[in-house]
Write a protein that holds these residues in place. Structure first.
Motif, PDB file in Angstrom:
ATOM      1  N   THR B  39       0.486   3.025 -42.491  1.00  0.00           N
ATOM      2  CA  THR B  39       1.768   3.570 -42.057  1.00  0.00           C
ATOM      3  C   THR B  39       2.872   2.536 -42.286  1.00  0.00           C
ATOM      4  OG1 THR B  39       0.581   4.839 -40.409  1.00  0.00           O
ATOM      5  CG2 THR B  39       2.951   4.771 -40.184  1.00  0.00           C
ATOM      6  N   LYS B  46       9.017   3.280 -48.447  1.00  0.00           N
ATOM      7  CA  LYS B  46       9.978   4.362 -48.331  1.00  0.00           C
ATOM      8  C   LYS B  46      11.396   3.852 -48.071  1.00  0.00           C
ATOM      9  CE  LYS B  46      10.303   8.395 -45.360  1.00  0.00           C
ATOM     10  NZ  LYS B  46       9.494   9.131 -44.390  1.00  0.00           N
ATOM     11  N   PRO B  66      -7.717   4.497 -43.292  1.00  0.00           N
ATOM     12  CA  PRO B  66      -9.130   4.834 -43.148  1.00  0.00           C
ATOM     13  C   PRO B  66      -9.667   5.673 -44.311  1.00  0.00           C
ATOM     14  CG  PRO B  66      -7.785   5.909 -41.451  1.00  0.00           C
ATOM     15  CD  PRO B  66      -6.883   5.012 -42.211  1.00  0.00           C
ATOM     16  N   VAL B  67      -8.781   6.442 -44.950  1.00  0.00           N
ATOM     17  CA  VAL B  67      -9.236   7.217 -46.107  1.00  0.00           C
ATOM     18  C   VAL B  67      -9.651   6.252 -47.219  1.00  0.00           C
ATOM     19  CG1 VAL B  67      -8.535   8.865 -47.885  1.00  0.00           C
ATOM     20  CG2 VAL B  67      -7.750   9.157 -45.532  1.00  0.00           C
ATOM     21  N   ASP B  94      -6.581  14.733 -46.116  1.00  0.00           N
ATOM     22  CA  ASP B  94      -6.606  13.717 -47.165  1.00  0.00           C
ATOM     23  C   ASP B  94      -8.011  13.443 -47.687  1.00  0.00           C
ATOM     24  OD1 ASP B  94      -3.986  13.242 -47.511  1.00  0.00           O
ATOM     25  OD2 ASP B  94      -3.899  11.360 -46.394  1.00  0.00           O
ATOM     26  N   MET B  95      -9.006  13.624 -46.814  1.00  0.00           N
ATOM     27  CA  MET B  95     -10.371  13.313 -47.236  1.00  0.00           C
ATOM     28  C   MET B  95     -10.857  14.269 -48.316  1.00  0.00           C
ATOM     29  SD  MET B  95     -11.278  10.600 -45.796  1.00  0.00           S
ATOM     30  CE  MET B  95     -12.953  10.559 -46.410  1.00  0.00           C
ATOM     31  N   PRO B 340      -1.028  10.579 -58.188  1.00  0.00           N
ATOM     32  CA  PRO B 340      -1.427  11.404 -57.041  1.00  0.00           C
ATOM     33  C   PRO B 340      -1.986  12.773 -57.456  1.00  0.00           C
ATOM     34  CG  PRO B 340       0.678  10.371 -56.619  1.00  0.00           C
ATOM     35  CD  PRO B 340       0.353  10.100 -58.062  1.00  0.00           C
ATOM     36  N   SER B 351      -2.155   9.762 -48.283  1.00  0.00           N
ATOM     37  CA  SER B 351      -0.704   9.644 -48.169  1.00  0.00           C
ATOM     38  C   SER B 351      -0.321   8.270 -47.628  1.00  0.00           C
ATOM     39  CB  SER B 351      -0.158  10.754 -47.274  1.00  0.00           C
ATOM     40  OG  SER B 351      -0.798  10.684 -46.019  1.00  0.00           O
ATOM     41  N   GLU B 352      -1.291   7.550 -47.058  1.00  0.00           N
ATOM     42  CA  GLU B 352      -1.014   6.204 -46.568  1.00  0.00           C
ATOM     43  C   GLU B 352      -1.611   5.131 -47.455  1.00  0.00           C
ATOM     44  OE1 GLU B 352      -2.117   6.274 -42.318  1.00  0.00           O
ATOM     45  OE2 GLU B 352       0.008   6.703 -42.308  1.00  0.00           O
ATOM     46  N   TYR B 359       3.533   4.427 -55.709  1.00  0.00           N
ATOM     47  CA  TYR B 359       3.830   5.425 -56.742  1.00  0.00           C
ATOM     48  C   TYR B 359       4.939   6.375 -56.291  1.00  0.00           C
ATOM     49  CZ  TYR B 359       3.321   9.004 -60.288  1.00  0.00           C
ATOM     50  OH  TYR B 359       3.581   9.879 -61.297  1.00  0.00           O
ATOM     51  N   ARG B 360       4.826   6.806 -55.043  1.00  0.00           N
ATOM     52  CA  ARG B 360       5.777   7.825 -54.580  1.00  0.00           C
ATOM     53  C   ARG B 360       7.197   7.306 -54.482  1.00  0.00           C
ATOM     54  NH1 ARG B 360       3.658   9.814 -49.140  1.00  0.00           N
ATOM     55  NH2 ARG B 360       5.674  10.801 -48.879  1.00  0.00           N
TER      56      ARG B 360
END
Ligand code: SF4
Ligand code: SF4
Lengths: 336, 367
Positions: B39, B46, B66-67, B94-95, B340, B351-352, B359-360
């Motif tokens: 995060t 961002k 964690p992903v 996300d998983m 992505p 997303s984290e 990239y985003r």
């Protein structure tokens, strides 16, 4: 396409959906009007010009703060037709109902469709209903198609945009998306945010009258403002820079986005309009938007630069510059 | 538009500018600061905070998502579970997309297996109760932040006697992973920005060894841009004063003792075990295994599944990204073979994840 199967993410309005459309659909369907990939096709025929658009609505839950699937289905298509600058006149509605769906709920949906159509000044003139077996649908799916008349000589398109143009947004971002997720079980937050679902044909007409040079309108629905602006930038081969502090966002929506790990620029809206207008008409267009129904919070949020990258940038509140990327797949709450 | 501001002054550009100036004025000694939490990585990318740092300060991302740190074998196992007849695998969104050795849950779903996204483990339990004919397995990932919720659901399933619910638990705990990082000779981190959410549960105590044993300063930090800058400022201050402490910048979210009730719940349902971290390897005592008392709800005890030998993803440098040895755009695949839309490694999926965050929000590596 790199995937040999349809994945859920192909339906979420982001880059994968675009890849599906460009590489699969446009491989077989080659009509010029379709290939422009605007939200409504502008069609010339003997005796005048039409705008024609269709969309299918699947949303869970079907009832959410500030609206329901029926209001979405009417407003969404009215807005798609309006983006071409046309006056929406007639709608068709098609229902796919799942065995077991309560008639009481169906009636609620119909009433809200009736009211939204009346508000937008369009007539629902033809329809269709199918019922599928239990387990083969999600309660109710609605397809709407809409037809409107286009003024002679008007040609609005995402590919018309040129450097120097201003980007306007008709109001606060993200209300619909956050209203819907806040109803999902298991997300331990609630807000008083309501969906913004609304017909915007009057707003579009007001802007067109005040700023006849408008390049294009787009409604930033699924995929949010990010997808809309990226599509416009790519179609016109320009770069768009958005001023973060100029974008109207409710504090509650901002807070919910922080909590969920969402990017507010990628959250869905159902009652907002983006307009790109020549710089010398920006003030008039803004004033017209603010005076129109649902436009009170309108703002100029950015401009079109000379750079031809096809990219969208955000100038952040902290003086840095970052990319505003298109959504990939669904927005999902972060894990912790 | 002030209808109940949830973020207070923590996005205020004036305060931010003040902090940026203070950091620049204070910082003399070059230092690599690792943010442990995904995060934070997102907040930094961002808001473009990297670019606001003086030359002395390098911000590095760590293993905080964690992903990203879920090992291939754990994903391969979840896939084998999804292939069992009558079994529904539920997981956080996300998983779904994370590639295992040979497939992903999203792919398996496309192939007709029953894999569903849930927003919380409670939803998974509710699903088991509404569909008693199916066996519902929840894939439990996450750090100390999410693990208590899963512990609560397991306990509830036991209380209500839900026979068709189980958990494939691959949770991980953070502090000992930091020790593994600082012991790794390839990793050179001078200070840590510690995760705010994890620390809400575990408090400050478990991080003290960083300062006392290794002389490394650390600060628990919140997630708004001003929080992150405040954390960096406090770290720079320690470094310039020649101190090493464990401090809390995120006092509105974290107390030194953390949340004892949540820890008690964790302790009731889980016991420490070894955990396999992607890119780092097995770290003793950083996993959470379901205790004997709740064995009936352990998917791996309920089903015999033997996934094929795991295989690394060719070319992917996730392991080095997770250890802060390279930055995402140093990976040869970044923004080329790996995006992505078509992620090669999990750091681009989540997303984290660091790669997705870079990239985003930056145009580095884009043609
Ligand atoms: S909030 Fe928790 S899971 Fe999310 S990135 Fe931070 S430490 Fe990791
Ligand atoms: S760019 Fe892709 S392949 Fe490279 S480290 Fe990141 S996720 Fe792994």
């Amino acid at each position: 396409m790199r995937s040999d199967r349809i994945l859920l993410a192909h339906g979420s309005g982001g880059t994968l959906m675009r890849e599906l459309i460009e590489e699969v659909f446009l491989g077989e369907f080659t009509d010029d009007a379709l290939a422009r990939m605007d939200d409504a096709a502008a069609l010339d025929f003997a005796g005048g010009r039409l705008a024609f658009s269709t969309d299918t609505y699947v949303v869970t839950p079907q009832f959410f703060p500030g609206g329901d699937i029926g209001r979405l289905a009417v407003c969404g298509t009215v807005n798609d037709v309006a983006t071409s600058g046309a006056t929406p006149l007639f709608l068709s509605v098609g229902f796919v109902l799942e065995e077991g769906f309560p008639v009481e709920d169906l009636k609620r949906v119909l009433v809200s469709m009736r009211d939204a159509a009346a508000e937008a000044g369009v007539r629902i003139v033809t329809g269709d209903t199918k019922v599928v077996e239990k387990g083969h649908g999600d309660g109710i799916y609605i397809n709407t198609a809409g037809v409107g008349v286009l003024p002679e000589g008007l040609d609005l398109s995402g590919s018309n945009v040129v450097p120097g143009d201003k980007v306007l947004l008709s109001g606060t971002l993200g209300d619909h998306g956050i209203a819907v997720v806040s109803t999902r079980e298991g997300l331990s937050f609630s807000t008083s945010i309501e969906s913004d679902a609304a017909p915007l044909n009057a707003l579009v007409a007001a802007v067109l009258e005040a700023a006849p040079g408008v390049r294009c309108f787009r409604d930033p629905t699924r995929g949010g403002l990010a997808s809309t602006l990226n599509e416009i930038a790519a179609a016109s081969g320009v770069c768009i820079t958005v001023e973060e502090t100029a974008v109207p966002v409710r504090d509650q929506v901002r807070g919910a986005c922080e909590m969920l790990g969402y990017d507010v620029f990628q959250v869905a809206n159902e009652g907002k309009m983006v307009a790109v207008v020549p710089a010398d008409e920006a003030d008039m267009a803004l004033e017209a938007m603010r005076g129109a129904p649902y436009g009170a919070d309108a703002a100029v949020i950015g401009e079109v630069d000379a750079e031809s990258s096809g990219r969208v940038y955000v100038h952040t509140a902290f003086g840095a510059r970052r990319i505003m990327d298109m959504l990939v797949g669904e927005q999902l709450p972060r894990i912790c | 538009m002030s209808d109940g501001d949830l973020s207070g002054g923590f996005r205020d550009p004036e305060v931010a500018k003040h902090l940026v100036d203070a950091i620049a004025a204070l910082s003399k000694i070059p230092v690599k600061i690792m943010e442990v939490c995904g995060t934070h990585t997102v907040a930094i990318a961002k808001n473009g905070l990297r670019a606001l740092m003086p030359e002395t300060i390098t911000l590095l991302s760590g293993p905080g998502c964690p992903v990203c740190v879920t090992a291939n074998r754990d994903i391969d196992t979840a896939i084998e579970l999804a292939r069992l007849p009558g079994v529904t695998v539920t997981t956080f969104g996300d998983m779904m997309k994370v590639p295992g050795s040979y497939s992903s849950l999203a792919r398996e779903k496309g192939d007709g297996r029953d894999v569903r996204i849930v927003y919380s483990p409670l939803d998974a339990l509710a699903l088991a109760q509404t569909e008693p004919d199916r066996q519902v397995v929840f894939l439990g990932v996450g750090f100390e932040t999410t693990a208590p919720a899963i512990a609560a659901v397991i306990r509830r399933a036991a209380e209500e006697g839900v026979a068709n619910f189980s958990v494939h638990a691959v949770h991980k705990t953070v502090p000992e992973a930091l020790r593994a990082l600082v012991n790794d000779p390839d990793v050179r981190v001078g200070a840590f920005i510690l995760p705010g959410h994890v620390s809400t549960i575990i408090g400050l105590e478990p991080y003290r060894f960083l300062a006392s044993e290794y002389g490394i300063p650390s600060v628990i930090t919140g997630f708004e841009p001003v929080d992150v800058l405040q954390g960096v400022y406090m770290l720079v201050k320690q470094i310039e004063e020649g101190r090493a402490d464990a401090e809390i910048a995120y006092t509105r979210g974290v107390t030194p003792e953390g949340n004892p009730a949540a820890r008690a719940l964790l302790d009731e349902v889980f016991e420490p075990c070894d955990a396999d971290w992607r890119g780092i390897g097995v770290i003793p005592g950083t996993g959470l295994a379901i205790r004997e008392k709740y064995a009936a709800f352990d998917a791996l005890r309920r089903y015999e599944v033997t996934p094929p030998e795991p295989k690394d993803i060719p070319g992917c440098q996730c392991g080095d990204v997770l250890r802060g040895i390279v930055l995402p755009f140093d990976c040869r695949l970044f923004a080329k073979a790996c995006t992505p839309e078509h992620p090669v490694g999990p750091c681009m999926v989540s997303s984290e994840g660091s790669c997705a965050a870079y990239y985003r929000f930056t145009d580095y590596g884009r043609s």
